[in-house]
Design an enzyme around this catalytic site. Structure first.
Site, PDB file in Angstrom:
ATOM      1  N   GLU A 409       1.100  -0.059  -4.630  1.00  0.00           N
ATOM      2  CA  GLU A 409       1.566   1.324  -4.569  1.00  0.00           C
ATOM      3  C   GLU A 409       2.276   1.747  -5.857  1.00  0.00           C
ATOM      4  O   GLU A 409       3.454   2.110  -5.860  1.00  0.00           O
ATOM      5  CB  GLU A 409       2.464   1.517  -3.344  1.00  0.00           C
ATOM      6  CG  GLU A 409       1.652   1.393  -2.056  1.00  0.00           C
ATOM      7  CD  GLU A 409       2.477   1.530  -0.796  1.00  0.00           C
ATOM      8  OE1 GLU A 409       2.013   2.202   0.136  1.00  0.00           O
ATOM      9  OE2 GLU A 409       3.571   0.934  -0.729  1.00  0.00           O
ATOM     10  N   GLU A 479      -3.873  -3.386   3.923  1.00  0.00           N
ATOM     11  CA  GLU A 479      -2.856  -3.182   4.956  1.00  0.00           C
ATOM     12  C   GLU A 479      -3.495  -2.373   6.068  1.00  0.00           C
ATOM     13  O   GLU A 479      -4.161  -1.363   5.809  1.00  0.00           O
ATOM     14  CB  GLU A 479      -1.629  -2.434   4.423  1.00  0.00           C
ATOM     15  CG  GLU A 479      -0.805  -3.194   3.409  1.00  0.00           C
ATOM     16  CD  GLU A 479       0.425  -2.408   2.938  1.00  0.00           C
ATOM     17  OE1 GLU A 479       0.836  -1.471   3.663  1.00  0.00           O
ATOM     18  OE2 GLU A 479       0.943  -2.711   1.863  1.00  0.00           O
TER      19      GLU A 479
END
Length: 960
Positions: A409, A479
């Site tokens: 991220e 994820e």
């Protein structure tokens, strides 16, 4: 303006180049772990550096344990944020209020410490920036909290009275690169070691061990800075470093982690190696190992311990790997930094595929939607490359590591591209991962987070669009299935997609463990419990294990969903089909068993199931079962089949069950309808069979000698789960807040009519929220045959219901003395419509307290699915009440009410009272994973519609 070292964007000064982790050297070493003198200052510019001078007296200082975090040892407090930085965003500057810990450690050299050669001082992990001195001489400074740093110190050592001084700053420029959804925990939290480096010792070394699956051979070459030899006695290998040799070998896989003991010898050092031969490649658009595509059945793993934070010992790391293996997990993504290197040794030994992630995340910049992101700022590129190099160089000799990950991220930027280019040049034999760039320019796989089932299916079909290059890549959910609180739901549907489409190569559940810190008042604390602001609450508790590493229902469900053997049953032919779902292994390490189970005590027969041990990956066999025994009159019969470990392993005990299934052999017999008795006055009450009712309200007061604490009434509310409440950024409807706004948590009950006829007591009610024109009309019809009491509930909705219900059923209260439950149905643990894979229909018993799932933040929990009947007794063999459902129902029993559960913020808020609250639900809404991922699938919603269901109540005598 020249910035201080802790705010400078450089990775550090004075350190040695990164090199391979080496746990097997015969060179001398001295651990400096243990008790250190410690002083905490409120700012980086507080006390001067005189504490590092030779001879400084720190006797009055406090002490802390290293490895450790000072905020978990009585100095300051932890702070949790997910995306947001806990300080003003002004890179690379950090606040003047910057907790700074000065550490001192005195040590003597062992008497046999070699006098020749040199030495290095190694730090394996310090958060977030450190400056180091030895015997008053400055060595340098470094950033990169989860990465190793070494300094040359041989010329400074003396036989006795050596002093290491370390100043650690909680905040630094490096903190901008470590915004990783975890507690901010400063300190020296990994090992500190003095390493002797003899003359002629190996510097850095790189083990290359490939496998040719067509020839069955492995090729070994060990490159080393210092020339030497490599021997592998088992293979008869004795070769110079830098030279390759090819020999027949058994390959390394996560399923069969075959390692060969080897020795790297140089003139000054012998290093024990463990070599695993495997070849990782991108073949035909798929991730392959040893020529075969694999399917990740993985988890993301933060390092965490409820008492010690990220300071993990070897026993805890081994416990993690063993638990993963025991629950059929085959892969781990080291979110979002390299783990302690010993963890990777365990992955080599016990067998896990590893995506090794760099210590890098800049999520706070993305959350702000502003520029200045370090990954696209050339000033930061040296720090990014340093982090990439320290990750790769440290971990490059682990066969378990098959993929490098740039970080997490961070958006996109030139710094990430530079990292990718460096890694590819340094190690072309592994694949590269990064989720944050949808163009996939620098990765070998298309990686996403929390894509919903429909999108994942489009990707599997190749209908996702995007750049042509990306469409040729395999897809991985790095994820998914956010395991926060009760859940995650929808795991089975994801796995079905992974197994249906070749392009979908599995995923990694977020995440392994709840990060609840042990707390004397709260049990386990989460964000905000230490008074910190800003914080992100219990979002830090989103794991498949509770903080003490007890498996949650979510882990048990995941284990069942990803089990390596599939069973299907054909009741017509009396056969069971067994399919091997391993990627590489046959079934020779498993033994199989069948069991016929009937609804009754001691009614089970079992036997072995002769599955061919050589059954290979993807292969199936159909086997004839023995005839089931004659069922007892009126008894339901089930078939249970299981696969168990039949050979000793280093990760579990003999007979550990790795796969199981249960099936209906004979259907459940019809439930007798209790009718014939007439209601009759009984004092101020109305009697019907064993039931005693309030003559005015029609409420049930007692069943036989059991006086109810609360009469049965229609119930639609549940204490909202984290997934019901959802995340604020979710684009989809979040039903938890919507339900509260609608008033489903405070429904009002109106009595419309009580009618006592010849054969029934009928009670009509209207259940509705205030200020709304929505309602549920409920008719409660009570009948009896004199022995049993039957309640039939008919529900008719009024108004335009636009939302699903949390639950639909009845709730009643029994005396707390009836605190022991027996039931025939799903168990042993909880299950909901989209989390029920681990639920097995059988006969179960448990005390009511043990039926509660102890989520760190209390919420709806504990429902048992597909229950035919349930009993609440005074003890295991005591008297009580029996409830039979028509049809099967969801059974929940609690020592506290839904209202108390809903109001609780921590486990310690829940105190048992004088009532066992019993929920008998006709329907439950699914769980989903909307705490961060997609919501409940349509087939698992509980839509408002007319419904009818019934329960039969009888008393149970004490068993003699």
């Amino acid at each position: 303006m020249e910035l201080p070292y802790h705010e400078d964007v450089s990775p550090g000064t004075g350190g040695l180049p990164p090199r391979a982790w080496c746990a097997g050297s015969d060179a001398a070493s001295l651990s400096l772990n243990g008790s250190w003198r410690f002083r905490l200052s409120p700012g980086a510019c507080g006390p001067d550096e005189s504490f590092a001078a030779d001879g400084f007296d720190a006797a009055a200082w406090d002490e802390v344990v290293v490895p450790g975090h000072w905020v978990l040892q009585g100095h300051g407090a932890p702070h949790y944020t997910n995306q947001q930085y806990p300080f003003p965003v002004d890179p690379p500057r950090v606040p003047t209020e910057n907790p700074t810990g000065d550490h001192l450690r005195c040590f003597d050299l062992p008497a046999d410490w070699p006098a020749d050669g040199t030495a290095v001082l190694r730090f394996d992990g310090v958060e977030s920036c450190a400056r180091v001195w030895l015997n008053g001489t400055p060595l340098g400074d470094f950033k990169g909290s989860r990465l190793p740093h070494e300094f040359a110190v041989g010329h400074l050592l003396r036989p006795v009275d050596n002093v290491v001084a370390v100043r650690v700053h909680q905040w630094s420029s490096g903190s901008y690169l470590e915004d990783q959804d975890q507690w901010w925990l400063p300190g020296i939290f990994r090992d500190v070691t003095l390493l002797h480096r003899p003359a002629g010792a190996a510097g850095d070394f790189f083990t290359h061990a490939s496998y040719d699956h067509e020839e069955g051979t492995g090729t070994l070459r060990v490159d080393c800075d210092v020339p030497g030899r490599v021997t592998v006695p088992e293979l008869g290998v004795d070769v110079a470093t830098g030279e390759g040799v090819t020999v027949p070998v058994e390959p390394w896989t996560a399923e069969r982690p075959r390692l060969y003991d080897a020795v790297l010898s140089t003139p000054g050092e012998r290093i024990a190696l463990r070599v695993g031969f495997r070849t990782v490649a991108l073949t035909g658009g798929l991730i392959t190992v040893n020529g075969r595509p694999l399917l990740f059945r993985g988890v993301n793993r933060h390092e965490f311990h409820p008492d010690h934070g990220r300071a993990l010992d070897l026993a805890t790391m081994r416990a993690d790997v063993m638990l993963m293996k025991q629950h059929n997990i085959n892969a781990v993504r080291t979110a979002h930094y390299p783990p302690h290197p010993a963890f990777l040794d365990l992955c080599d030994e016990l067998g896990l595929w590893v995506i090794d992630e760099c210590d890098l995340e800049t999520h706070g910049f993305m959350a702000l939607g502003r520029g200045g992101n370090p990954v696209d700022d050339d000033r930061w590129t040296p720090a990014l490359l340093d982090r990439a190099a320290r990750t790769v160089e440290r971990d490059k000799n682990h066969p378990s590591v098959i993929v490098w990950s740039l970080g997490n991220e961070c958006g996109t930027g030139r710094g990430l591209r530079a990292m990718a280019a460096w890694i590819r040049e340094r190690d072309p034999d592994r694949l590269l991962h990064y989720e944050g760039d949808p163009s996939c320019q620098d990765t070998d796989m298309y990686s996403r987070m929390y894509a919903d089932h429909a999108e994942v299916e489009r990707i599997g079909r190749g209908e996702d669009g995007g750049p042509e290059e990306r469409r040729r890549l395999p897809f991985v959910l790095c994820e998914y299935a956010h395991a926060m609180g009760n859940g995650p739901g929808g795991l089975r549907e994801y796995q079905d997609l992974f197994e249906r489409y070749d392009r979908l190569q599995g995923g990694f559940v977020w995440e392994w463990i709840d990060h609840g810190l042990r707390h004397p008042e709260f049990g386990y604390a989460y964000g905000g419990d230490f008074g910190e602001r800003p914080h992100d609450g219990n979002f830090v508790c989103d794991g498949l294990c509770f903080p003490d590493r007890t498996p949650s229902p979510g882990l048990l469900d995941y284990m069942q969903v990803i089990q390596p053997v599939r069973f299907t049953y054909d009741p017509v032919s009396g056969t069971v089909s067994v399919t091997n779902l391993y990627d590489f292994a046959d079934l020779s390490e498993l033994a199989f068993e069948w069991t016929y189970l009937m609804d009754g005590p001691d009614r089970a027969v079992s036997g072995p199931l002769d599955v061919p041990p050589e059954l290979g990956p993807g292969e199936s066999v159909e086997l004839k079962l023995p005839e089931p025994p004659p069922a007892a009159r009126g008894a339901e019969t089930r078939l249970h089949v299981s696969a168990m470990i039949c050979e000793e392993t280093n990760w579990t005990a003999l007979d550990h069950v790795v796969a199981r299934a249960d099936f209906a052999v004979t259907p459940r017999p019809p439930v007798p309808v209790a009718t014939g008795a007439r209601p009759r006055p009984c004092g101020y009450d109305l009697a019907l069979g064993p039931g005693r009712f309030d003559v005015r309200t029609g409420e049930l007061r007692a069943i036989g000698d059991v006086t109810l604490r609360a009469a049965p009434r229609l119930d639609v509310w549940r204490a909202t789960t984290d997934n019901d409440d959802g995340a604020p950024w979710q684009p989809d409807t979040r039903y938890g807040p919507l339900w509260r706004d609608l008033g489903l948590d405070r429904m009002q009950h109106r009595l419309d009519d009580v009618e006592s006829g010849d054969g029934a007591l009928t009670v009509r009610t209207r259940v509705a929220p205030a200020a709304r024109d929505l309602a549920l009309r409920a008719v409660h019809r009570w009948t009896s045959d004199g022995e049993a009491l039957r309640l039939t509930v008919s529900v008719t909705p009024e108004g335009d219901w636009q939302v699903p219900l949390p639950r639909l059923g009845i709730r009643l209260g029994l005396p707390a003395a009836l605190g022991y439950a027996h039931w025939f149905g799903g168990g042993p643990g909880e299950a909901y419509p989209d989390t029920g894979s681990a639920s097995c229909v059988s006969r179960w018993h448990r005390d009511v307290g043990g039926m509660q799932t102890p989520y760190v933040r209390p919420q709806e929990n504990g429902a048992r699915a597909d229950v035919r009947w349930a009993e609440l007794r005074t003890r295991s063999d005591g008297e009580g009440v029996r409830i039979v459902g028509d049809p099967a129902f969801w059974f929940t029993a609690r020592p506290w009410s839904t209202e108390q559960l809903d109001a609780a913020a921590h486990r310690t808020d829940l105190v048992p009272g004088d009532t066992v609250w019993v929920h008998l639900d006709h329907g439950q809404r699914g769980i989903g994973t909307q705490s961060c991922g997609p919501g409940v699938l349509p087939q698992h919603e509980l839509r408002v519609a007319p419904a009818e269901f019934a329960f039969t109540f009888t008393t149970v005598a004490r068993e003699r």
